[in-house]
Design a protein around this motif. Structure first.
Motif, PDB file in Angstrom:
ATOM      1  N   MET A  47      34.425 -62.863  -0.215  1.00 36.64           N
ATOM      2  CA  MET A  47      34.985 -61.577  -0.621  1.00 36.64           C
ATOM      3  C   MET A  47      33.895 -60.692  -1.198  1.00 36.64           C
ATOM      4  O   MET A  47      33.195 -61.080  -2.134  1.00 36.64           O
ATOM      5  N   ASP A  48      33.759 -59.493  -0.658  1.00 38.93           N
ATOM      6  CA  ASP A  48      32.682 -58.602  -1.051  1.00 38.93           C
ATOM      7  C   ASP A  48      32.729 -58.273  -2.544  1.00 38.93           C
ATOM      8  O   ASP A  48      33.805 -58.156  -3.144  1.00 38.93           O
ATOM      9  N   GLY A  49      31.545 -58.091  -3.118  1.00 41.65           N
ATOM     10  CA  GLY A  49      31.443 -57.837  -4.555  1.00 41.65           C
ATOM     11  C   GLY A  49      32.106 -56.551  -5.000  1.00 41.65           C
ATOM     12  O   GLY A  49      32.401 -56.387  -6.193  1.00 41.65           O
ATOM     13  N   SER A  50      32.356 -55.620  -4.093  1.00 37.53           N
ATOM     14  CA  SER A  50      33.026 -54.377  -4.477  1.00 37.53           C
ATOM     15  C   SER A  50      34.436 -54.634  -4.978  1.00 37.53           C
ATOM     16  O   SER A  50      34.990 -53.829  -5.733  1.00 37.53           O
ATOM     17  N   PHE A  51      35.039 -55.755  -4.572  1.00 34.71           N
ATOM     18  CA  PHE A  51      36.390 -56.076  -5.027  1.00 34.71           C
ATOM     19  C   PHE A  51      36.399 -56.797  -6.367  1.00 34.71           C
ATOM     20  O   PHE A  51      37.427 -56.834  -7.046  1.00 34.71           O
ATOM     21  N   THR A  52      35.285 -57.413  -6.724  1.00 36.64           N
ATOM     22  CA  THR A  52      35.242 -58.162  -7.984  1.00 36.64           C
ATOM     23  C   THR A  52      34.685 -57.337  -9.140  1.00 36.64           C
ATOM     24  O   THR A  52      34.806 -57.726 -10.298  1.00 36.64           O
ATOM     25  N   ARG A  53      34.107 -56.182  -8.829  1.00 38.84           N
ATOM     26  CA  ARG A  53      33.351 -55.430  -9.827  1.00 38.84           C
ATOM     27  C   ARG A  53      34.178 -55.093 -11.070  1.00 38.84           C
ATOM     28  O   ARG A  53      33.698 -55.207 -12.187  1.00 38.84           O
ATOM     29  N   ASN A  54      35.416 -54.640 -10.894  1.00 36.65           N
ATOM     30  CA  ASN A  54      36.225 -54.216 -12.034  1.00 36.65           C
ATOM     31  C   ASN A  54      37.339 -55.192 -12.401  1.00 36.65           C
ATOM     32  O   ASN A  54      38.195 -54.868 -13.229  1.00 36.65           O
ATOM     33  N   LEU A  55      37.346 -56.363 -11.789  1.00 34.40           N
ATOM     34  CA  LEU A  55      38.366 -57.347 -12.128  1.00 34.40           C
ATOM     35  C   LEU A  55      38.203 -57.790 -13.575  1.00 34.40           C
ATOM     36  O   LEU A  55      37.106 -58.064 -14.048  1.00 34.40           O
ATOM     37  N   GLY A  56      39.302 -57.883 -14.285  1.00 37.51           N
ATOM     38  CA  GLY A  56      39.267 -58.334 -15.667  1.00 37.51           C
ATOM     39  C   GLY A  56      38.783 -57.295 -16.641  1.00 37.51           C
ATOM     40  O   GLY A  56      38.622 -57.584 -17.830  1.00 37.51           O
ATOM     41  N   ASP A  57      38.547 -56.054 -16.187  1.00 37.28           N
ATOM     42  CA  ASP A  57      38.089 -54.987 -17.072  1.00 37.28           C
ATOM     43  C   ASP A  57      39.308 -54.258 -17.631  1.00 37.28           C
ATOM     44  O   ASP A  57      39.924 -53.431 -16.960  1.00 37.28           O
ATOM     45  N   ALA A  58      39.654 -54.594 -18.849  1.00 39.02           N
ATOM     46  CA  ALA A  58      40.858 -54.016 -19.462  1.00 39.02           C
ATOM     47  C   ALA A  58      40.736 -52.519 -19.687  1.00 39.02           C
ATOM     48  O   ALA A  58      41.729 -51.812 -19.838  1.00 39.02           O
ATOM     49  N   GLY A  59      39.512 -52.014 -19.697  1.00 40.93           N
ATOM     50  CA  GLY A  59      39.311 -50.594 -19.952  1.00 40.93           C
ATOM     51  C   GLY A  59      39.469 -49.717 -18.729  1.00 40.93           C
ATOM     52  O   GLY A  59      39.374 -48.500 -18.812  1.00 40.93           O
ATOM     53  N   ARG A  60      39.709 -50.327 -17.563  1.00 43.79           N
ATOM     54  CA  ARG A  60      39.841 -49.547 -16.341  1.00 43.79           C
ATOM     55  C   ARG A  60      41.172 -49.856 -15.668  1.00 43.79           C
ATOM     56  O   ARG A  60      41.652 -50.988 -15.662  1.00 43.79           O
ATOM     57  N   GLU A  61      41.765 -48.815 -15.092  1.00 41.77           N
ATOM     58  CA  GLU A  61      42.981 -48.989 -14.318  1.00 41.77           C
ATOM     59  C   GLU A  61      42.582 -49.409 -12.908  1.00 41.77           C
ATOM     60  O   GLU A  61      41.987 -48.638 -12.153  1.00 41.77           O
ATOM     61  N   ASN A  62      42.898 -50.641 -12.542  1.00 37.98           N
ATOM     62  CA  ASN A  62      42.412 -51.159 -11.267  1.00 37.98           C
ATOM     63  C   ASN A  62      43.481 -51.972 -10.566  1.00 37.98           C
ATOM     64  O   ASN A  62      43.208 -52.993  -9.965  1.00 37.98           O
ATOM     65  N   ALA A  63      44.727 -51.496 -10.645  1.00 41.11           N
ATOM     66  CA  ALA A  63      45.833 -52.252 -10.072  1.00 41.11           C
ATOM     67  C   ALA A  63      45.672 -52.422  -8.567  1.00 41.11           C
ATOM     68  O   ALA A  63      45.934 -53.506  -8.017  1.00 41.11           O
ATOM     69  N   SER A  64      45.240 -51.367  -7.885  1.00 47.74           N
ATOM     70  CA  SER A  64      45.110 -51.464  -6.430  1.00 47.74           C
ATOM     71  C   SER A  64      43.990 -52.428  -6.049  1.00 47.74           C
ATOM     72  O   SER A  64      44.131 -53.215  -5.107  1.00 47.74           O
ATOM     73  N   GLY A  65      42.861 -52.378  -6.776  1.00 46.82           N
ATOM     74  CA  GLY A  65      41.767 -53.300  -6.497  1.00 46.82           C
ATOM     75  C   GLY A  65      42.166 -54.744  -6.733  1.00 46.82           C
ATOM     76  O   GLY A  65      41.803 -55.633  -5.960  1.00 46.82           O
ATOM     77  N   GLN A  66      42.922 -54.986  -7.780  1.00 45.57           N
ATOM     78  CA  GLN A  66      43.400 -56.334  -8.049  1.00 45.57           C
ATOM     79  C   GLN A  66      44.366 -56.801  -6.967  1.00 45.57           C
ATOM     80  O   GLN A  66      44.354 -57.971  -6.570  1.00 45.57           O
TER      81      GLN A  66
END
Length: 211
Positions: free
Chosen positions: A116-135
């Motif tokens: 899985m490309d790193g672009s999908f893991t970059r913001n995982l687990g970052d509570a300060g960012r809204e990343n529902a679609s990426g997750q």
């Protein structure tokens, strides 16, 4: 490009053999194939020769191919990858989720590993960012790999938070700076010793609770 590719392959196999002789017997070694190598008629023979010269188990060698290499000629790619698979090596589809991302690759080509490309893991687990679609996309890729019985590796993991998210969502293999940065073979051997000791410690801790 072809002489460089052959040198990288042969050097990687020799290094893996050396580490095995030093006691790191369970290692796998991944080597990226360039677009030119994939089209090289001598590729299969080069891989066969490197395996024979070093005596490593073919299943310990992983050959990584990026999606962009496959779109030009699917039939040719299938033929080459099938011949490589017959040698006993493992095949990984690298940087999945970028470029063309055709699911036909997974259905028609003999890949064992999905990266899985790193672009999908970059913001995982970052509570300060809204990343529902990426997750959601990351969960879908994890589920896809599981349903196809493919090994999944998450690339670009750099923080404990990313690791925790991936582990909680079913991805147990990672690649990235959280584990270590590129380093010379001798330093890498020390890293392998450290990781092996950490693994043994965790296994012992789990065993302490078995009744």
């Amino acid at each position: 490009m072809l002489p460089i590719g052959r040198w990288v392959l042969e050097t990687a196999c020799r290094q893996l053999r050396r580490w095995q002789e030093e006691g790191h017997g369970e290692l796998e070694f991944a080597v990226n194939l360039s677009p030119r190598q994939l089209r090289d008629p001598a590729l299969v023979d080069n891989v066969r020769g490197a395996l024979a010269a070093t005596g490593i188990e073919p299943s310990r060698l992983v050959l990584e191919v990026t999606e962009g290499l496959l779109i030009e000629d699917m039939a040719f790619s299938r033929q080459v990858l099938t011949r490589l698979k017959e040698l006993g090596v493992r095949l990984a589809l690298d940087d999945f989720g970028t470029g063309y991302s055709s699911l036909s690759y997974l259905n028609n080509l003999p890949f064992d590993i999905l990266k899985m490309d790193g672009s999908f893991t970059r913001n995982l687990g970052d509570a300060g960012r809204e990343n529902a679609s990426g997750q959601a996309v990351a969960r879908a890729i994890i589920g896809l790999a599981r349903s196809l019985s493919m090994t999944l590796v998450a690339e670009g993991v750099e923080t404990p938070e990313q690791l925790a998210w991936l582990a909680a969502n079913g991805c147990t293999l990672i690649q990235g700076y959280l584990l270590g940065r590129p380093e010379a073979p001798q330093a890498a051997a020390a890293t392998l010793d450290r990781l092996a000791a950490e693994h043994a410690r965790r296994q012992k801790e789990r065993g302490d609770f078995v009744i």
